[in-house]
Design a protein around this motif. Structure first.
Motif, mmCIF file in Angstrom:
data_model
loop_
_atom_site.group_PDB
_atom_site.id
_atom_site.type_symbol
_atom_site.label_atom_id
_atom_site.label_comp_id
_atom_site.label_asym_id
_atom_site.label_seq_id
_atom_site.Cartn_x
_atom_site.Cartn_y
_atom_site.Cartn_z
ATOM 1 N N VAL A 86 0.828 -1.214 0.000
ATOM 2 C CA VAL A 86 0.000 0.000 0.000
ATOM 3 C C VAL A 86 0.858 1.258 0.000
ATOM 4 O O VAL A 86 0.519 2.263 -0.616
ATOM 5 C CB VAL A 86 -0.961 -0.016 1.202
ATOM 6 N N ALA A 87 2.003 1.214 0.684
ATOM 7 C CA ALA A 87 2.871 2.387 0.769
ATOM 8 C C ALA A 87 3.491 2.744 -0.578
ATOM 9 O O ALA A 87 3.866 3.904 -0.804
ATOM 10 C CB ALA A 87 3.976 2.149 1.797
ATOM 11 N N ASN B 65 5.815 7.001 -7.607
ATOM 12 C CA ASN B 65 6.425 6.070 -8.556
ATOM 13 C C ASN B 65 7.931 5.914 -8.377
ATOM 14 O O ASN B 65 8.541 5.021 -8.961
ATOM 15 C CB ASN B 65 6.136 6.524 -9.996
ATOM 16 N N THR B 66 8.541 6.789 -7.599
ATOM 17 C CA THR B 66 9.978 6.719 -7.340
ATOM 18 C C THR B 66 10.214 6.818 -5.840
ATOM 19 O O THR B 66 9.341 7.292 -5.096
ATOM 20 C CB THR B 66 10.718 7.876 -8.032
ATOM 21 N N ARG C 131 7.875 8.827 -3.158
ATOM 22 C CA ARG C 131 7.242 8.167 -2.006
ATOM 23 C C ARG C 131 7.669 8.829 -0.701
ATOM 24 O O ARG C 131 6.849 8.995 0.220
ATOM 25 C CB ARG C 131 7.598 6.678 -2.001
ATOM 26 N N GLU C 132 8.939 9.211 -0.610
ATOM 27 C CA GLU C 132 9.401 9.910 0.595
ATOM 28 C C GLU C 132 8.683 11.245 0.759
ATOM 29 O O GLU C 132 8.239 11.596 1.862
ATOM 30 C CB GLU C 132 10.912 10.123 0.518
ATOM 31 N N ALA C 133 8.557 11.982 -0.325
ATOM 32 C CA ALA C 133 7.870 13.274 -0.271
ATOM 33 C C ALA C 133 6.387 13.080 0.063
ATOM 34 O O ALA C 133 5.815 13.828 0.868
ATOM 35 C CB ALA C 133 8.020 14.014 -1.596
#
Length: 241
Positions: A162-163, A168-169, A173-175
């Motif tokens: 889910v995370a 897409n990168t 995902r961190e942002a």
């Protein structure tokens, strides 16, 4: 009233909570914390448990995990508790238990509650007044999820599927996760998480609860107070069959 058996479903997300005995501290310094996390790594690998997120608080800890089998979670927690107590007692010249009885756990609908539970863990040190920002706290998986350096050999986390929907990168995902933590979730979500973990109930949509109920006879949700009315009695009698 007899205590309900633990609700564990293989290959499903679970939120785990373990308190220290009498809410005493479970680690006294960085050496203890790193040892606890190292033992957690080994115990999880040995018993087939995937760690998705975690936070160590002074007198308790939370985990978000997926066990490979119904026995994996209990096996991991027993090994972790036993091996860490041995370290803690030897190092601090003490004896006896360190934990407040058995651990608590809640079955979690990952699609609906994975991210709220992760944010709940990350913001716990902030709510407790230990730090001003989750990024300032070294003993959680927050820094691992937002691309910041973390101390020592922290648990080998595996992001839940889910995370991955956050971007897409890795950078996206961190942002995306950083934004989620900044926005947080309302008090209602927090109360739902706390109620589920304290009672050992399932946390998720009605459809999720129904699907999981078909896999076990153990009740998924808290019963309403009082005796059911005659009109509801058949449904209550059939619940969990």
């Amino acid at each position: 009233m007899a205590r309900l058996p633990r609700l564990v479903i293989a290959r499903q997300l679970h939120h785990v909570l373990q308190w220290g005995h009498n809410k005493d501290n479970i680690f006294l310094d960085d050496v203890d914390a790193l040892q606890l996390l190292e033992i957690l790594n080994k115990s999880a690998a040995r018993h087939g448990v995937v760690i998705h997120a975690w936070v160590l608080m002074p007198n308790h800890f939370h985990l978000l995990v997926t066990p490979e089998s119904a026995n994996s979670l209990t096996g991991m927690m027993q090994a972790l508790g036993r091996d860490y107590v041995r370290h803690f007692n030897r190092r601090h010249h003490r004896s006896g238990t360190l934990w407040a009885g058995r651990f608590r756990s809640a079955l979690v609908d990952a699609n609906q509650y994975l991210l709220p539970c992760m944010v709940f863990l990350d913001l716990h040190p902030v709510r407790s007044g230990l730090v001003e920002s989750p990024a300032d706290y070294p003993w959680s998986s927050h820094r691992q999820y937002v691309g910041l350096p973390a101390p020592g050999a922290l648990p080998r986390i595996v992001p839940h599927a889910v995370a991955w929907h956050l971007g897409n990168t890795p950078f996206a995902r961190e942002a995306g996760y950083r934004e989620l933590v900044d926005v947080a979730f309302g008090a209602e979500k927090k109360d739902e998480i706390v109620t589920a973990i304290r009672g050992g109930w399932a946390l998720g949509s009605h459809q999720f609860v129904q699907q999981m109920q078909s896999l076990t006879q153990r009740r998924m949700t808290k019963s309403l107070a009082g005796r059911p009315s005659k009109s509801n009695a058949p449904a209550a009698e059939n619940q969990g069959r």
